[in-house]
Design an enzyme around this catalytic site. Structure first.
Site: not given
Length: 436
Positions: A245, A250
């Site tokens: 990612n 996150k």
């Protein structure tokens, strides 16, 4: 005779109460497990010392490289008044090298399994077949001034309901799993518990994300991340892009379905995300509350900030005193915003900063483990962002708080213990810190 009687009485008291005086054990690369564990006759294996250590004891690990091929497991617990300690000896730097482990989900470097009240400081952990360290269950551990690198999954992972741990002044970098989609720098995710606190940590060039709060098997948990840097995630050690990612922070979420509205309540204070492959500060699909105070995003390739998905009823997004430069800002209309660089009357430029030299971020830490002094993205004299913020409860100099992660002319004088204790109180107040 009176002196003799005094010590005799003390010895009888210690015997009757079961009290023991804390001892030191030493481990060294040239040690031998048949030795006594003194500084002149150290043990070889950390596992041997862990088996022998008693409440309040300290294991001192000497500098040099230890080559291990099996997980070091810790399963006993201390207490709030009597911890177990594993410390690097003085200014020496031990490296626990697990590179001979094969890749496998059970091949961690160090695993704390339902173990509480350990304090581990000054250790490098590299090359493990999975996580460099996993804290699985248990609580109230302190992991300080450690480094996790070149492991074959996340550098440090928190799992199985583990709660109220403090991760202080640690680095996690160049961790990569074979698929490149799992290895984060710090992973308070999946089945993690509440109240975990990160301070002064750096995560860079991990194959997936710097911090990942994605949930599966847990919900309605809290994490606080303060004074932490996350950069160049989603890139390999050689600088090429991974298939992971590549986000800086996150903040949570779960499997992306309408029925899976998982909440990871995250507070970010004075955090800095730059040059990540995708986003600096990423909601993912987190439906819990998020608070971003005095954060800085710089040159993240997709967006500096992206939090656009509607939250669960009663949850809030608060973003104040934050800066974005050379990166997009995408926030939902539900965001409570104040004094951010992308709001009027501000217009950010390179002149607002002393330097935009990102190479400074990997400078060595100070002797006490704290982050290095840098000028990178620190405010320049005369910047419009000095004294331009709103009071959000963080220490500041001048007439008002500055914008961004770095207060002008360096950080304010902070009582370190009070800072940690106040954050633990914040953990206990969740999940409703936004509506006291």
């Amino acid at each position: 005779m009176k002196v003799f009687n005094k010590y005799l009485c003390l010895a009888i008291f210690l015997f009757l109460t079961g009290f023991s005086i804390a001892q030191n054990l030493f481990v060294a690369p040239n040690g031998n497990d048949s030795d006594s564990g003194t500084i002149s006759a150290p043990l070889l294996n950390l596992s041997t010392a862990i088996n022998q250590v008693k409440l309040g004891d300290t294991i001192f690990v000497r500098g040099g490289t230890f080559n291990y091929n099996a997980t070091i497991s810790i399963s006993k617990s201390g207490t709030s008044s009597s911890r177990y300690y594993i410390f690097a000896y003085k200014n020496e730097r031990p490296i626990l090298d697990f590179s001979s482990q094969v890749v496998g989900s059970s091949n961690r470097g160090i695993r704390l399994s339902n173990a509480s009240y350990w304090h581990i400081k000054g250790i490098d952990i590299k090359g493990a077949g999975d996580n460099g360290m996993e804290i699985s269950g248990g609580s109230n551990n302190i992991i300080e001034f450690c480094a996790f690198y070149e492991n074959r999954d996340s550098g440090l992972q928190l799992s199985n309901g583990t709660s109220n741990n403090q991760i202080i002044n640690c680095d996690s970098y160049n961790n990569a799993d074979p698929s490149e989609g799992n290895a984060d720098g710090f992973a308070p995710k999946l089945t993690v518990g509440s109240g975990n606190y990160f301070y002064g940590c750096r995560a860079w060039q991990n194959s997936d994300d710097g911090w990942d709060g994605y949930l599966r098997g847990a919900n309605n948990v809290t994490t606080v991340i303060e004074n932490c840097w996350s950069f160049k995630n989603g890139f390999r050690k050689d600088g090429t892009q991974t298939s992971g990612n590549g986000n800086g922070f996150k903040m949570g979420g779960g499997d992306n379905s309408n029925s899976d509205r998982l909440m990871h309540h995250v507070t970010l204070k004075r955090c800095f995300a730059f040059d990540n492959k995708v986003k600096g500060f990423d909601q993912n699909n987190n439906d819990g509350s998020m608070m971003l105070l005095n954060c800085t995003g710089f040159r993240n390739l997709t967006a500096d900030y992206r939090i656009t998905r509607a939250l669960n009823p009663g949850q809030s997004l608060i973003v104040k005193n934050s800066i974005a430069y050379l990166g997009l800002v995408e926030l939902g209309n539900f965001a409570v915003q104040e004094k951010n660089s992308w709001l009027a009357p501000f217009s950010v430029s390179a002149n607002d900063f002393q330097s935009i030299d990102a190479t400074q971020a990997t400078r060595p830490r100070k002797e006490d483990g704290s982050l290095p002094d840098i000028t990178f993205m620190n405010l320049a004299s005369g910047s419009q962002f000095i004294d331009a913020g709103v009071d959000v409860g963080l220490p500041f100099k001048g007439l008002a708080p500055d914008l961004g992660a770095f207060e002008y002319e360096g950080p304010s004088s902070i009582n370190y213990e009070e800072l940690i204790n106040s954050s633990i109180v914040l953990h206990q107040n969740f999940p409703n810190p936004f509506n006291p």
